[in-house]
Design a protein around this motif. Sequence first.
Motif, PDB file in Angstrom:
ATOM      1  N   SER A 401      31.133   9.934  35.145  1.00  0.00           N
ATOM      2  CA  SER A 401      32.070   9.948  36.276  1.00  0.00           C
ATOM      3  C   SER A 401      33.136  11.014  36.083  1.00  0.00           C
ATOM      4  N   ALA A 402      33.532  11.238  34.823  1.00  0.00           N
ATOM      5  CA  ALA A 402      34.526  12.277  34.561  1.00  0.00           C
ATOM      6  C   ALA A 402      33.963  13.656  34.856  1.00  0.00           C
ATOM      7  N   VAL A 403      32.677  13.850  34.577  1.00  0.00           N
ATOM      8  CA  VAL A 403      32.043  15.136  34.862  1.00  0.00           C
ATOM      9  C   VAL A 403      31.998  15.386  36.366  1.00  0.00           C
ATOM     10  N   VAL A 404      31.644  14.359  37.132  1.00  0.00           N
ATOM     11  CA  VAL A 404      31.606  14.493  38.592  1.00  0.00           C
ATOM     12  C   VAL A 404      33.004  14.778  39.135  1.00  0.00           C
ATOM     13  N   HIS A 405      34.009  14.111  38.578  1.00  0.00           N
ATOM     14  CA  HIS A 405      35.387  14.350  39.025  1.00  0.00           C
ATOM     15  C   HIS A 405      35.845  15.761  38.669  1.00  0.00           C
ATOM     16  N   ALA A 406      35.420  16.245  37.495  1.00  0.00           N
ATOM     17  CA  ALA A 406      35.816  17.592  37.081  1.00  0.00           C
ATOM     18  C   ALA A 406      35.288  18.641  38.044  1.00  0.00           C
ATOM     19  N   ARG A 407      34.127  18.414  38.611  1.00  0.00           N
ATOM     20  CA  ARG A 407      33.593  19.342  39.606  1.00  0.00           C
ATOM     21  C   ARG A 407      34.506  19.410  40.830  1.00  0.00           C
ATOM     22  N   ALA A 408      35.045  18.271  41.223  1.00  0.00           N
ATOM     23  CA  ALA A 408      35.872  18.228  42.439  1.00  0.00           C
ATOM     24  C   ALA A 408      37.201  18.942  42.251  1.00  0.00           C
ATOM     25  N   VAL A 409      37.747  18.923  41.037  1.00  0.00           N
ATOM     26  CA  VAL A 409      39.068  19.523  40.813  1.00  0.00           C
ATOM     27  C   VAL A 409      38.962  20.907  40.178  1.00  0.00           C
ATOM     28  N   TYR A 410      37.759  21.387  39.984  1.00  0.00           N
ATOM     29  CA  TYR A 410      37.570  22.698  39.358  1.00  0.00           C
ATOM     30  C   TYR A 410      38.157  23.802  40.246  1.00  0.00           C
ATOM     31  N   LYS A 411      38.905  24.724  39.649  1.00  0.00           N
ATOM     32  CA  LYS A 411      39.589  25.774  40.414  1.00  0.00           C
ATOM     33  C   LYS A 411      38.997  27.158  40.204  1.00  0.00           C
ATOM     34  N   GLY A 412      38.055  27.318  39.291  1.00  0.00           N
ATOM     35  CA  GLY A 412      37.440  28.623  39.075  1.00  0.00           C
ATOM     36  C   GLY A 412      37.997  29.347  37.861  1.00  0.00           C
ATOM     37  N   ARG A 413      37.371  30.468  37.511  1.00  0.00           N
ATOM     38  CA  ARG A 413      37.804  31.273  36.365  1.00  0.00           C
ATOM     39  C   ARG A 413      39.025  32.113  36.761  1.00  0.00           C
ATOM     40  N   ASP A 414      39.953  32.243  35.820  1.00  0.00           N
ATOM     41  CA  ASP A 414      41.235  32.857  36.154  1.00  0.00           C
ATOM     42  C   ASP A 414      41.342  34.308  35.698  1.00  0.00           C
ATOM     43  N   TYR A 415      40.243  35.025  35.545  1.00  0.00           N
ATOM     44  CA  TYR A 415      40.306  36.442  35.208  1.00  0.00           C
ATOM     45  C   TYR A 415      39.379  37.219  36.130  1.00  0.00           C
ATOM     46  N   ASP A 416      39.584  38.528  36.212  1.00  0.00           N
ATOM     47  CA  ASP A 416      38.791  39.356  37.121  1.00  0.00           C
ATOM     48  C   ASP A 416      38.211  40.552  36.384  1.00  0.00           C
ATOM     49  N   MET A 417      37.553  41.431  37.132  1.00  0.00           N
ATOM     50  CA  MET A 417      36.889  42.601  36.560  1.00  0.00           C
ATOM     51  C   MET A 417      37.579  43.904  36.951  1.00  0.00           C
ATOM     52  N   VAL A 418      38.835  43.817  37.382  1.00  0.00           N
ATOM     53  CA  VAL A 418      39.559  45.023  37.769  1.00  0.00           C
ATOM     54  C   VAL A 418      39.670  45.945  36.555  1.00  0.00           C
ATOM     55  N   GLY A 419      39.343  47.207  36.763  1.00  0.00           N
ATOM     56  CA  GLY A 419      39.351  48.161  35.672  1.00  0.00           C
ATOM     57  C   GLY A 419      38.013  48.321  34.993  1.00  0.00           C
ATOM     58  N   THR A 420      37.020  47.516  35.392  1.00  0.00           N
ATOM     59  CA  THR A 420      35.680  47.611  34.830  1.00  0.00           C
ATOM     60  C   THR A 420      34.858  48.593  35.654  1.00  0.00           C
ATOM     61  N   SER A 421      34.204  49.503  34.991  1.00  0.00           N
ATOM     62  CA  SER A 421      33.328  50.463  35.672  1.00  0.00           C
ATOM     63  C   SER A 421      31.951  50.419  35.048  1.00  0.00           C
TER      64      SER A 421
END
Length: 566
Positions: A401-421
């Motif tokens: 149940s905790a795993v299912v709940h974690a999916r609902a509150v998941y916000k995504g990864r907090d880094y990007d690829m800016v500067g990557t070529s």
Amino acid sequence: MNAISQLKGEVSKRFRFELHDSWVAAKVLLAPGAVVMCLAAFLGAVGIVRGAAQTPAHTEVKQTSGAPVITAKPEHVTVARGSGSTEIQWDTGNGSAGFVFVTASGRKPVLFATGAKGNLVAPWIRAGNYLFELYSDNERRTLLAAVTVSGNPEREASPRAMLLRGRARWLLVVVLIAIVYIAVYLSSTGPLRTTFPTEPTTSPRPLHVARNLLLGVAAFVSLDGVIFHTGLYASILAPDSYAGRVAALTRAEKQRPPSGLKEVLVLGDSRMAEGFSTAVADELGSAAGFKFVTLAEPASTANTWYYMLREVDPTAQRYWAIVVPYGIGYEPTSAESLRISMAAPLLRYGDCFTFASAFQQWSGRFRAVTACILRGSAYQSDVADFLEHPIARIESIQRESAVVHARAVYKGRDYDMVGTSYDATTGQMTFPPRLTEAQREAIRKSLLQPSQSEMQYSLRLQRDWIPRILNRYSKSATAIVLTPVPRGPFAELPAFSVGRRAPFPEVTRQRTVFSLPEQTFDFLEKPDYYFDAFHLNAKGRQRFTERLVNDLVARLAAADSHASYP
């Protein structure tokens, strides 16, 4: 005297025959009882395990509250084709900040992830040891917990060894058939010898070996059906396995009570799992009376979505609308066993040939048919893991149940690829200094170019199975929304330049089918919104969800197709 001896011989022979008949009768009566007892023992064990799993989860939390922990699943990674993967999970125990560092053999520690708790896949494990450490500070002064992951190279067998292995496999099959045949022959109601090998007796009763063999096969199939086709074993699948996650998701959705709002179900693979947020969608759509739920699952394909819908919406009337993504992707042939295992909890006997048609190779089709008839064949590794680690399985089910709940509150990864070529001609990549080695390795791996056949196969799956979803809802008031997905941060790459046109234009003319324009999410195809070459980061997740929900609500509000919706 001779008459007395002859009489004794007849009495002795009749006694042996009566003893044989009694033994046969007892065997016939006891055999079903033995099967029933074995089945009852198995069902009882499963019930105990499931009962233990359904105990309140807060008990374990109270016992481990305040104890920092970091785990790796698996800790021993088989390195195939250059690299393997493991999932790192951590929790500081008290909600304070956490910093996960990884130290490879002979290298300096690098920051792998941050947060009080979370989970992150490390897909770049190679031969050697990796030390993952959880600290309470970025300077690595206070160590909270640690775990070591070892990468073990997959041993490639020589052609001669593979040939001998294949012959040995067939020899074992022949020996098994012979043993079963002999066992059925000896256990059948036939004659009994007084001595061996002479003086055979005769019996008017036939042996019925073929009949008993067929009955044995039927009993085996029935036993497999009782255990694996009724959902009994699916309730104790490992929650972190592909089959276990699908079973847990569909079970939770089936048990979820109706919200009374206009419910919209979102399907998809890892791109939708990372890109769509139900929390953001509910916030945007609540004013118009909409509620969003998602069954998006990494590695799933269009045929899995079809069976998911059949499981959670048997009447085809539960949802106001269903969002079905389409577009680029690729399906490697090596993932056939994975897709069979993932769909196994949803399959039925009648799905044999339809499900098998989704596979390219005959070996995959054979395994798919077998999984439909003998469901246990798709759970071999899971059953072995359960028998080897039953206590660990109980503990993992408690966290379902905790795993299912974690999916609902998941916000995504907090880094990007800016500067990557990335130079597609040379394959060289340039990274900004702020990216960790783990993040760089994940980006490198995501840029591996799939073959043309793998991409065409992915499109064929969509072309064959999305119309099945549409046909299933052709007589329903449920609206089907076909949506493209953004291609990636480097749209100029060959793998991302494939045409995105929906492969089923003729079905989009149906009254309850809407298709969003192919250029809807072009504004997201830049490094600012991605954490690797395929998946949106937290900022991209927010923007994608906002645009999708706004367009979807506008389309559905303007349509009059739901006037008679119950």
